[in-house]
Design an enzyme around this catalytic site. Structure first.
Site, short mmCIF file in Angstrom:
data_model
loop_
_atom_site.label_atom_id
_atom_site.label_comp_id
_atom_site.label_asym_id
_atom_site.label_seq_id
_atom_site.Cartn_x
_atom_site.Cartn_y
_atom_site.Cartn_z
N ASP A 12 1.01 -1.04 -0.24
CA ASP A 12 -0.12 0.15 -0.13
C ASP A 12 1.14 1.20 0.19
OD1 ASP A 12 -2.34 1.75 0.84
OD2 ASP A 12 -1.78 1.63 2.53
N ASP A 14 -0.62 5.29 1.22
CA ASP A 14 -0.69 6.19 2.09
C ASP A 14 -0.73 5.42 3.43
OD1 ASP A 14 -0.85 8.40 0.32
OD2 ASP A 14 -2.06 7.20 -0.70
#
Ligand code: XBP
Ligand code: MG
Length: 258
Positions: A12, A14
């Protein structure tokens, strides 16, 4: 438990690669609103509520629905949201290019170690693809986008996390089964997406996500840790050394999708 060897890491972006939300995305949204002559201010408390919705355009729509309902009836609202979001992406890009969003502890080290160990690297994120390229270029290393076999980002799938679609999209392009990969996430929505795609998942929490639920994660860590700055293991299996290295990742991956 899985006996399939680990072949790829799917990151991922953010909150996982860098703390991009409070001083990055939030600031960029506010700059776009000001530029458009709007007096909206997403302060940290409000932003914490809005973060339940992944995706910037989706987040603006949620804000309109719950905080500015009259605006939703305006003609051309979808195009207006899209143009606000384009401005937000431009402001965010300027912030990232200024180098003000450093990677979280252990991220650059682990990425280098994983490459050296022959693991493939990929990204699965709801944010726009240009945001990923800029972050890698400015906060990891120039040219580091090429280290990644696949970048799954933004609107390439219609349903964003917690839907598993972006992970399915990435797995298809890697041509690997979920059992051969490990996801690294920071949020409950991200964990739900990864688990629904059948992935074993390591969670590194941050200030925005620390109170969320991470049931089914192989491990929940304060961060990926460094030899001189170990992580705290908050739940699940401890990797042993105090920093997430490839050996620890292989142990967490062997626990399976949970
Ligand atoms: C991250 C997000 C993103 C950013 C905004 O979720 O929710 O929407 O806040 O990005 P995750 P865009 O880490 O689970 O992918 O404005 O570019 O959509
Ligand atoms: Mg995240």
């Amino acid at each position: 438990m899985t006996s399939v060897p680990l072949q790829a890491l799917i990151f991922d972006v953010d909150g996982t690669l860098a703390d991009t939300e409070g001083d990055g995305h939030r600031v960029a949204f506010n700059a776009a609103f000001a530029e458009a002559g709007l007096d909206w201010q997403w302060d940290p408390a409000l932003y914490g509520e809005l973060l339940a919705v992944t995706g910037g355009k989706e987040r603006i729509r949620y804000y309109l629905t719950h905080h500015q309902p009259a605006q939703l009836d305006e003609p051309g609202v979808d195009a207006w949201i899209a143009s606000l979001h384009r401005a937000k992406t431009r402001h965010y890009g300027e912030l990232v290019a200024s180098g003000r969003l450093p990677l979280r502890p252990g991220v650059a080290r682990l990425i280098r170690e994983a490459r050296a160990a022959g693991l493939r690297l990929a990204v699965a994120t709801t944010t726009a693809p240009e945001n990923v390229s800029l972050l890698l270029e400015h906060s990891l290393a120039p040219g580091s986008l090429d280290w990644f076999a696949c970048i799954g980002a933004g609107d390439v799938v219609p349903a964003k996390k917690p839907a598993p679609d972006i992970y399915h999209w990435v797995l298809e392009r890697l041509a690997l089964p979920a059992a051969a990969c490990l996801a690294i996430e920071d949020s409950e929505n991200g964990l739900l997406a990864a688990r629904a795609a059948g992935l074993a998942t390591v969670v590194t929490t941050n200030a925005w996500t620390a109170d969320q639920s991470f049931g089914g994660a192989a491990t929940v860590l304060s961060d990926l840790g460094e030899p001189e700055r170990p992580y705290r293991c908050l739940a699940g299996a401890d990797g042993g050394s105090g920093w997430a290295d490839v050996a620890a990742l292989r142990r967490w991956h062997a626990l399976g999708a949970g």
